[in-house]
Design an enzyme around this catalytic site. Structure first.
Site, short mmCIF file in Angstrom:
data_model
loop_
_atom_site.label_atom_id
_atom_site.label_comp_id
_atom_site.label_asym_id
_atom_site.label_seq_id
_atom_site.Cartn_x
_atom_site.Cartn_y
_atom_site.Cartn_z
CD GLU A 18 -5.48 -67.96 1.14
OE1 GLU A 18 -5.03 -68.96 0.52
OE2 GLU A 18 -4.94 -66.85 1.10
NE ARG A 103 -6.13 -64.70 10.80
CZ ARG A 103 -5.85 -64.94 9.53
NH1 ARG A 103 -5.09 -65.97 9.21
NH2 ARG A 103 -6.31 -64.16 8.56
CG ASN A 105 -2.51 -65.76 6.32
OD1 ASN A 105 -3.72 -65.92 6.47
ND2 ASN A 105 -2.00 -65.11 5.29
CG ASP A 123 -4.31 -55.02 14.27
OD1 ASP A 123 -3.31 -55.66 13.89
OD2 ASP A 123 -4.26 -54.13 15.13
CG ASN A 151 -1.44 -64.37 1.80
OD1 ASN A 151 -2.02 -65.38 2.20
ND2 ASN A 151 -1.85 -63.15 2.11
CG ASP A 199 -4.52 -63.70 -0.75
OD1 ASP A 199 -3.92 -64.57 -0.10
OD2 ASP A 199 -5.56 -63.17 -0.32
#
Length: 295
Positions: A18, A103, A105, A123, A151, A199
């Site tokens: 990423e 978390r 990203n 999750d 994102n 994304d």
């Protein structure tokens, strides 16, 4: 609409590649779940070199202005300064508490030098994600909540527009931004995808938005008016993010992921792909704030 194919540039073997950035003539990216920061020289394909390995996930980095080799990082449960020796100096860890494990990203700097980064539930729990802004005095603030898997973001060259994907919802939002304060206006829906999830993203010098579409094996370009006018096909089903770089800025690098795929179907998933395009990008924006010394 123009369609072309990306070619394999580096096998890489990333689990969740990423955040590609073109910084000082080299490609920099992360492998999120392994907490690894990697780089490769210029336009020439070859093995990626790990430059930092953390014990926590590393969602994204941006360079720190005037401090080569130092980064501001979305890592673990917060935002930190990452020095060349791998030491983290935390600016804040806002997503470590609460009933749902989360978390950090994806993230990026805007042209004014602020760092924006999202968080998500491990999750993918709907609505557990948020977007944070780190100002130039090091202050870390939540600016959006109720997201699922944020994102991006990606900014126009003048910093007055922010694009933010919510991958789980299959949409890209467009926000007006006050370039002086960083305040966001009301969003509008810019893109909706039905055959994959938007994304990572990047904006070129003409204001076009390039969007990696996870699950569709494509990077799609949208004009500032939202018209889908170009598709770059990627021979891996899970492209994660595009980056425009290379000697003249017109090389499209695309990171991909193996995450969630059966090993027998990996193919070149987890590799980095490249395509030549007709519109250059801009160098990665740097964090312009005053940060504490590492330690």
């Amino acid at each position: 609409m123009k369609t072309s194919d990306a070619l394999l540039w580096s096998p890489a073997g990333l689990e969740l590649g990423e955040g590609p950035r073109w910084v000082d003539g080299r490609l920099v990216l992360v492998d999120i779940l392994s907490g690894t920061l990697l780089e490769a020289d210029g336009p020439h394909p070859g093995d990626l070199r790990p430059t930092n390995r953390l014990e926590i996930p590393l969602g994204a980095v941006a360079p720190v202005a005037g401090q080569p080799g130092r980064w501001i990082a979305a890592a673990g449960t917060g935002v930190a300064l990452l020095d060349p020796g791998g030491v983290l100096t935390w600016l804040g860890r806002p997503v470590g508490d609460g009933p749902i494990p989360r978390r950090m990203n994806d993230g990026v700097c805007d042209p004014a030098g602020r760092f924006w980064a999202g968080c998500m539930a491990w999750d993918g729990h709907p609505g557990a994600g948020a977007l944070y802004r780190t100002g130039t005095q090091g202050q870390l603030e939540q600016v959006l909540d109720g997201l699922s898997i944020p994102n991006g973001p990606a900014f126009s060259t003048d910093g007055t527009i922010m694009y933010l994907a919510d991958s789980a919802q299959g949409l890209v939002l467009r926000f007006p931004v006050d370039p002086t304060s960083g305040d966001l206006g009301d969003p509008v829906t810019f893109v909706v995808t039905h055959d994959g999830s938007p994304d990572g993203m990047t904006v070129d010098v003409a204001g076009n938005l390039w969007v990696a579409v996870w699950g569709a094996g494509e990077v799609r370009r949208y004009s500032p008016q939202g018209r889908h006018d170009r598709t770059v096909r990627v021979p891996a089903p899970q492209p994660t993010a595009p980056c425009l770089g290379g000697p003249d800025g017109t090389r499209l690098y695309v990171t991909t992921a193996r995450y969630g795929l059966p090993p027998k179907t990996y193919g070149h998933s987890g590799g980095i792909f490249v395509a030549e395009v007709d519109m250059p990008g801009i160098p990665a924006a740097a964090y312009g704030g005053v940060l504490p010394d590492a330690g």
